[in-house]
Design a protein around this motif. Structure first.
Motif, PDB file in Angstrom:
ATOM      1  N   THR A 118       0.664  -1.006   0.016  1.00  0.00           N
ATOM      2  CA  THR A 118      -0.021   0.049  -0.120  1.00  0.00           C
ATOM      3  C   THR A 118       0.871   1.179  -0.167  1.00  0.00           C
ATOM      4  O   THR A 118       2.152   1.147   0.432  1.00  0.00           O
ATOM      5  CB  THR A 118      -0.883   0.196   1.249  1.00  0.00           C
ATOM      6  OG1 THR A 118      -0.097  -0.175   2.380  1.00  0.00           O
ATOM      7  CG2 THR A 118      -1.955  -1.249   1.321  1.00  0.00           C
ATOM      8  N   ARG A 119       0.185   2.449  -0.430  1.00  0.00           N
ATOM      9  CA  ARG A 119       1.073   3.639  -0.729  1.00  0.00           C
ATOM     10  C   ARG A 119       0.384   4.463   0.174  1.00  0.00           C
ATOM     11  O   ARG A 119      -0.849   4.724   0.565  1.00  0.00           O
ATOM     12  CB  ARG A 119       1.039   4.281  -2.002  1.00  0.00           C
ATOM     13  CG  ARG A 119       1.511   5.379  -2.390  1.00  0.00           C
ATOM     14  CD  ARG A 119       1.485   5.603  -4.004  1.00  0.00           C
ATOM     15  NE  ARG A 119       2.186   6.893  -4.290  1.00  0.00           N
ATOM     16  CZ  ARG A 119       2.393   7.373  -5.368  1.00  0.00           C
ATOM     17  NH1 ARG A 119       2.364   6.432  -6.661  1.00  0.00           N
ATOM     18  NH2 ARG A 119       3.044   8.453  -5.553  1.00  0.00           N
ATOM     19  N   GLY A 163       3.872  -4.609   8.869  1.00  0.00           N
ATOM     20  CA  GLY A 163       4.009  -5.581   7.787  1.00  0.00           C
ATOM     21  C   GLY A 163       5.229  -6.178   7.791  1.00  0.00           C
ATOM     22  O   GLY A 163       6.206  -5.775   8.734  1.00  0.00           O
ATOM     23  N   LEU A 164       5.430  -7.224   6.928  1.00  0.00           N
ATOM     24  CA  LEU A 164       6.866  -7.741   6.747  1.00  0.00           C
ATOM     25  C   LEU A 164       7.194  -7.905   5.519  1.00  0.00           C
ATOM     26  O   LEU A 164       6.352  -8.057   4.738  1.00  0.00           O
ATOM     27  CB  LEU A 164       6.827  -9.408   7.361  1.00  0.00           C
ATOM     28  CG  LEU A 164       6.239  -9.735   8.817  1.00  0.00           C
ATOM     29  CD1 LEU A 164       6.181 -10.899   9.012  1.00  0.00           C
ATOM     30  CD2 LEU A 164       7.746  -9.024   9.520  1.00  0.00           C
ATOM     31  N   ALA A 165       8.554  -7.698   4.899  1.00  0.00           N
ATOM     32  CA  ALA A 165       8.884  -7.920   3.868  1.00  0.00           C
ATOM     33  C   ALA A 165      10.174  -8.798   3.478  1.00  0.00           C
ATOM     34  O   ALA A 165      10.958  -8.769   4.708  1.00  0.00           O
ATOM     35  CB  ALA A 165       9.392  -6.442   3.102  1.00  0.00           C
ATOM     36  N   GLU A 205       1.323  -7.356   4.712  1.00  0.00           N
ATOM     37  CA  GLU A 205       0.919  -6.241   5.703  1.00  0.00           C
ATOM     38  C   GLU A 205      -0.291  -5.983   5.939  1.00  0.00           C
ATOM     39  O   GLU A 205      -1.334  -6.675   5.240  1.00  0.00           O
ATOM     40  CB  GLU A 205       1.330  -4.744   5.086  1.00  0.00           C
ATOM     41  CG  GLU A 205       0.633  -4.373   4.037  1.00  0.00           C
ATOM     42  CD  GLU A 205       1.161  -3.506   2.929  1.00  0.00           C
ATOM     43  OE1 GLU A 205       0.761  -2.297   2.616  1.00  0.00           O
ATOM     44  OE2 GLU A 205       2.514  -4.055   2.426  1.00  0.00           O
ATOM     45  N   TYR A 206      -0.875  -5.525   7.186  1.00  0.00           N
ATOM     46  CA  TYR A 206      -2.045  -5.312   7.566  1.00  0.00           C
ATOM     47  C   TYR A 206      -2.172  -3.741   7.984  1.00  0.00           C
ATOM     48  O   TYR A 206      -1.604  -3.095   8.687  1.00  0.00           O
ATOM     49  CB  TYR A 206      -2.524  -6.030   8.722  1.00  0.00           C
ATOM     50  CG  TYR A 206      -3.967  -5.903   9.374  1.00  0.00           C
ATOM     51  CD1 TYR A 206      -4.966  -6.229   8.590  1.00  0.00           C
ATOM     52  CD2 TYR A 206      -4.138  -5.136  10.574  1.00  0.00           C
ATOM     53  CE1 TYR A 206      -6.293  -6.053   8.938  1.00  0.00           C
ATOM     54  CE2 TYR A 206      -5.572  -5.064  10.905  1.00  0.00           C
ATOM     55  CZ  TYR A 206      -6.443  -5.259  10.218  1.00  0.00           C
ATOM     56  OH  TYR A 206      -7.874  -5.047  10.603  1.00  0.00           O
ATOM     57  N   GLY A 259      -7.478  -3.804   5.699  1.00  0.00           N
ATOM     58  CA  GLY A 259      -7.644  -5.004   5.075  1.00  0.00           C
ATOM     59  C   GLY A 259      -6.100  -5.545   5.255  1.00  0.00           C
ATOM     60  O   GLY A 259      -5.187  -4.766   5.882  1.00  0.00           O
ATOM     61  N   LEU A 260      -5.902  -6.839   4.763  1.00  0.00           N
ATOM     62  CA  LEU A 260      -4.780  -7.569   4.470  1.00  0.00           C
ATOM     63  C   LEU A 260      -4.232  -7.314   3.030  1.00  0.00           C
ATOM     64  O   LEU A 260      -5.106  -7.678   2.230  1.00  0.00           O
ATOM     65  CB  LEU A 260      -4.857  -8.962   5.291  1.00  0.00           C
ATOM     66  CG  LEU A 260      -3.630  -9.719   5.220  1.00  0.00           C
ATOM     67  CD1 LEU A 260      -2.853  -9.219   6.189  1.00  0.00           C
ATOM     68  CD2 LEU A 260      -4.168 -11.248   5.338  1.00  0.00           C
ATOM     69  N   PHE A 261      -2.908  -7.025   3.011  1.00  0.00           N
ATOM     70  CA  PHE A 261      -2.485  -6.855   1.599  1.00  0.00           C
ATOM     71  C   PHE A 261      -1.039  -7.642   1.387  1.00  0.00           C
ATOM     72  O   PHE A 261      -0.353  -7.781   2.341  1.00  0.00           O
ATOM     73  CB  PHE A 261      -2.087  -5.332   1.443  1.00  0.00           C
ATOM     74  CG  PHE A 261      -3.435  -4.470   1.645  1.00  0.00           C
ATOM     75  CD1 PHE A 261      -3.993  -4.123   0.432  1.00  0.00           C
ATOM     76  CD2 PHE A 261      -3.712  -4.053   2.714  1.00  0.00           C
ATOM     77  CE1 PHE A 261      -5.213  -3.314   0.458  1.00  0.00           C
ATOM     78  CE2 PHE A 261      -4.847  -3.195   2.796  1.00  0.00           C
ATOM     79  CZ  PHE A 261      -5.591  -2.790   1.923  1.00  0.00           C
ATOM     80  N   ALA A 262      -1.120  -8.173   0.098  1.00  0.00           N
ATOM     81  CA  ALA A 262       0.160  -9.099  -0.035  1.00  0.00           C
ATOM     82  C   ALA A 262       0.534  -8.783  -1.614  1.00  0.00           C
ATOM     83  O   ALA A 262      -0.291  -8.654  -2.484  1.00  0.00           O
ATOM     84  CB  ALA A 262      -0.028 -10.567   0.252  1.00  0.00           C
ATOM     85  N   SER A 263       1.836  -8.954  -1.890  1.00  0.00           N
ATOM     86  CA  SER A 263       2.181  -8.610  -3.100  1.00  0.00           C
ATOM     87  C   SER A 263       3.751  -9.291  -3.331  1.00  0.00           C
ATOM     88  O   SER A 263       4.465  -9.749  -2.258  1.00  0.00           O
ATOM     89  CB  SER A 263       2.297  -7.197  -3.618  1.00  0.00           C
ATOM     90  OG  SER A 263       3.530  -6.588  -2.914  1.00  0.00           O
TER      91      SER A 263
END
Length: 262
Positions: free
Chosen positions: A68-69, A225-227, A239-240, A253-257
């Motif tokens: 997310t930005r 988040g984690l990267a 990340e959340y 929300g929960l985001f992943a990429s």
């Protein structure tokens, strides 16, 4: 000459629908020509990333820590400008002052617009200076009209900071915009983000954001988040995001990429 061309949403799969390419969109992120007069002055013509803050200039997914930005990096100004820019480095003390001065006329020069807000026309300046090897400070200013409201002038000032220590890093930006509209004529937005190593190539990320909104509600957001970066060009992110008065600009929300730089 430099170009950055993208196809977004090339293949989509969603609930109750099969794979589709109906929403695929071709975008011109950057398309410009540089002419170097000397080390201190380069003339750039074409479409550029608007030099406000840090994130907008390096927002390619493999280069940033979260999927997310931050709202402050895209909500109050156009992500792109089309026109002419003068930029370069001026030696000051032991370091260089990087500067960018630009004039935009996107309403005439850019036939392919991205998502709003979009500049109608703009004048701007960005300065960046390394106080030390690990500490960077930036200042941005822009005077512009948007295509959505071409008769209203906007005035934006931004400050940004980046500090690194070994594998730890902290970045932050704050922007203030006012205009001549009778209502909602000023807004503050910003964020502060920290990154810390956990183990191996795994990093923990925390970010706090705040933003004024057109509905007069003050929004706040937290991102945890984690990267995982096994190699520099490859990043897995999880990340959340959660917050208050944030459903319009940065919903929970929960985001992943998975991002690859090539």
């Amino acid at each position: 000459f430099f170009s950055e061309l993208e196809v977004e949403d090339a293949l989509i799969a969603g609930e109750h629908q099969s794979l589709t390419t109906d929403k695929a969109e071709f975008l011109v992120e950057r398309l410009y020509l540089d002419y170097a007069i000397n080390d201190s002055l380069i003339v750039r013509l074409g479409k550029i990333l608007t030099p406000v803050g840090q994130w907008n200039l390096i927002h390619a997914q493999p280069l940033v820590w979260t999927t997310t930005r931050p709202v402050a990096t895209q909500n109050l100004f156009s992500e792109h400008a089309t026109g002419i820019m003068l930029h370069g480095n001026i030696p000051i003390g032991e370091n260089n002052l990087e500067y960018s001065v630009y004039g935009d006329y996107s309403s005439t020069l850019d036939p392919k617009k991205a998502e709003p807000p979009n500049f109608d026309n703009a004048l701007g300046l960005r300065l960046r200076y390394n106080l030390t090897d690990n500490l960077l400070l930036g200042l941005s200013y822009a005077d512009f009209a948007l295509m959505e409201s071409p008769n209203i002038r906007n005035h934006l000032v931004g400050l940004d900071i980046a500090w690194d220590y070994q594998d730890f890093s902290t970045t932050g930006e704050i922007v203030y915009r006012n205009n001549e509209a009778p209502f909602n004529n000023q807004a503050w937005q910003g964020y502060l983000q920290g990154v810390a190593p956990v183990i191996g190539h795994v990093y923990a990320i925390g970010r706090y954001e705040f933003f004024d909104q057109a509905n007069d509600q003050f929004g706040q957001v937290g991102v945890l988040g984690l990267a995982y970066r096994p190699k520099p060009p490859l990043t897995f992110k999880l990340e959340y995001r959660f917050g208050e008065n944030n459903k319009d600009l940065a919903p929970d929300g929960l985001f992943a990429s998975l991002a690859v730089l090539f």
